[in-house]
Write an enzyme that holds these catalytic residues in place. Sequence first.
Site, PDB file in Angstrom:
ATOM      1  N   GLU A  91       0.794  -1.239   0.000  1.00 16.71           N
ATOM      2  CA  GLU A  91       0.000   0.000   0.000  1.00 16.71           C
ATOM      3  C   GLU A  91       0.827   1.291   0.000  1.00 16.71           C
ATOM      4  OE1 GLU A  91      -2.815  -0.361   3.219  1.00 16.71           O
ATOM      5  OE2 GLU A  91      -3.815  -2.062   2.302  1.00 16.71           O
ATOM      6  N   GLU A 115      -6.169 -10.751  -1.443  1.00 13.15           N
ATOM      7  CA  GLU A 115      -7.025 -10.539  -0.263  1.00 13.15           C
ATOM      8  C   GLU A 115      -8.492 -10.491  -0.687  1.00 13.15           C
ATOM      9  OE1 GLU A 115      -5.650  -7.190   2.096  1.00 13.15           O
ATOM     10  OE2 GLU A 115      -3.551  -7.708   1.756  1.00 13.15           O
TER      11      GLU A 115
HETATM   12  C1  XIL Z   1      -6.572  -6.201   8.081  1.00 17.82           C
HETATM   13  C2  XIL Z   1      -6.903  -7.390   8.971  1.00 17.82           C
HETATM   14  O1  XIL Z   1      -7.773  -8.238   8.270  1.00 17.82           O
HETATM   15  C3  XIL Z   1      -7.541  -6.931  10.265  1.00 17.82           C
HETATM   16  O2  XIL Z   1      -7.682  -8.016  11.154  1.00 17.82           O
HETATM   17  C4  XIL Z   1      -6.677  -5.840  10.917  1.00 17.82           C
HETATM   18  O3  XIL Z   1      -7.346  -5.335  12.040  1.00 17.82           O
HETATM   19  C5  XIL Z   1      -6.381  -4.714   9.943  1.00 17.82           C
HETATM   20  O4  XIL Z   1      -5.800  -5.245   8.773  1.00 17.82           O
HETATM   21  N1  XIL Z   1      -5.054  -4.553   3.492  1.00 17.82           N
HETATM   22  C6  XIL Z   1      -4.077  -5.372   3.988  1.00 17.82           C
HETATM   23  C7  XIL Z   1      -4.376  -6.236   5.152  1.00 17.82           C
HETATM   24  O5  XIL Z   1      -2.999  -5.481   3.384  1.00 17.82           O
HETATM   25  O6  XIL Z   1      -3.246  -6.445   5.966  1.00 17.82           O
HETATM   26  C8  XIL Z   1      -5.510  -5.684   5.984  1.00 17.82           C
HETATM   27  O7  XIL Z   1      -5.838  -6.658   6.971  1.00 17.82           O
HETATM   28  C9  XIL Z   1      -6.706  -5.353   5.110  1.00 17.82           C
HETATM   29  C10 XIL Z   1      -6.353  -4.311   4.092  1.00 17.82           C
END
Ligand code: XIL
Length: 380
Positions: free
Chosen positions: A158, A263
């Site tokens: 990110e 994701e």
């Molecule tokens: C999220 C997790 O799912 C949550 O449990 C945590 O509280 C916050 O992060 N992008 C990413 C992930 O790369 O690491 C994030 O995961 C969601 C957005």
Amino acid sequence: MKKKISFLLSVSALLIAGCATNQKATAQTTPSLKETFKNDFLIGTAMNTQQIEEKDPAADALIKQQFNAVTPENIMKAEIIQPGWDTYNFDLADKLVAYAQKNNIKVNAHTLIWHSQLPSFMRHMQSADSVKQYFEKHITTVASRYDGKVYSWDVVNEALNEDGTLRNSVFLRNLGDNYIVEAFRLAQKAAPNTLLYYNDYNIEQPKKRAGAIAIIKKIQAAGVRIDGVGIQGHWHMDNPPLQDIEQSIKEFSALGIKVAFTELDLSALPNPRGRANSADISNTAQYNEQANPYTKSFPDSAQQKLAKSYADIFNLFLKYKNNISRVTFWGVDDGQTWLNDFPVRGRTNHPLLFDRQYQPKPAFYSVIETKTKGSSAKAF
Ligand code: XIL
């Protein structure tokens, strides 16, 4: 009397045998995602702490049956794995690696350099020099420990704004705009046997995609290794951006790297008014009842919509299977999804293929059918 007892015993033996066969039949008749797509791409899931500690038996059974790749949802992030300058917390990551090895599952490690979920000692650093030292030490220590034990790393996560410019993070401010190349250079040295990825959300969108392409080209021009790009895939079931996804697969593949969907989840709940689709974890909104319509059940019409969107996405993935290395869902079941608390806390979301009872939803079968019934992918 004796006869009666032995009759009862044989009846119960028959019943038990019957039950066992039935259970076996159910387990055998549920198709497996990893088997179905074994010649196409890896199929992954995120694992939370409870699952890594093997305290969620139903999820555990699904992980073993359905997935051949896992990403730790939180436990390899900087705030957990290196909470202090000289303090490391490797227990859960080691456990995950052992679990994966035992079950023949590949680990995508997540993530080395990210502006969120940083330890507080790092967030409060005052000088560019200490940030640089932290940066080198963190990447080198963590990536080298898991080299050869994990399959891939999300090296940088990110780093981009929506318009394709670099995010104003603690890394950009202190290390300058070459920090992403440097992160990959350090990771390459520390983890020569691990695939290295850049990962971000919304990089299927044209402006942000152009920013990602610029990053990848810059890494390549510096003679540093980058093996792939991860498109997070936090979309909405009403409107997954199919044309942008297709265009992105083409443009990223043209750079000679693999594309992973890292994701994947499709939110089923209304986005708070005026809020763009963003996975920025600091961008949250207030709760209201209307924004939480499916607390008791997830109606048929919504199930069908979710199933159709997942089928559209997987048809596209199959069309480009040669360019795609992995498709990972951000969680096993709807009970664990981060979307129950993001961007609004305390909602009941339904974005995954397995419901709160760990049962496959219509969307699960629609994904399987993209393979078993052949693709109907449209060319855009
Ligand atoms: C999220 C997790 O799912 C949550 O449990 C945590 O509280 C916050 O992060 N992008 C990413 C992930 O790369 O690491 C994030 O995961 C969601 C957005």
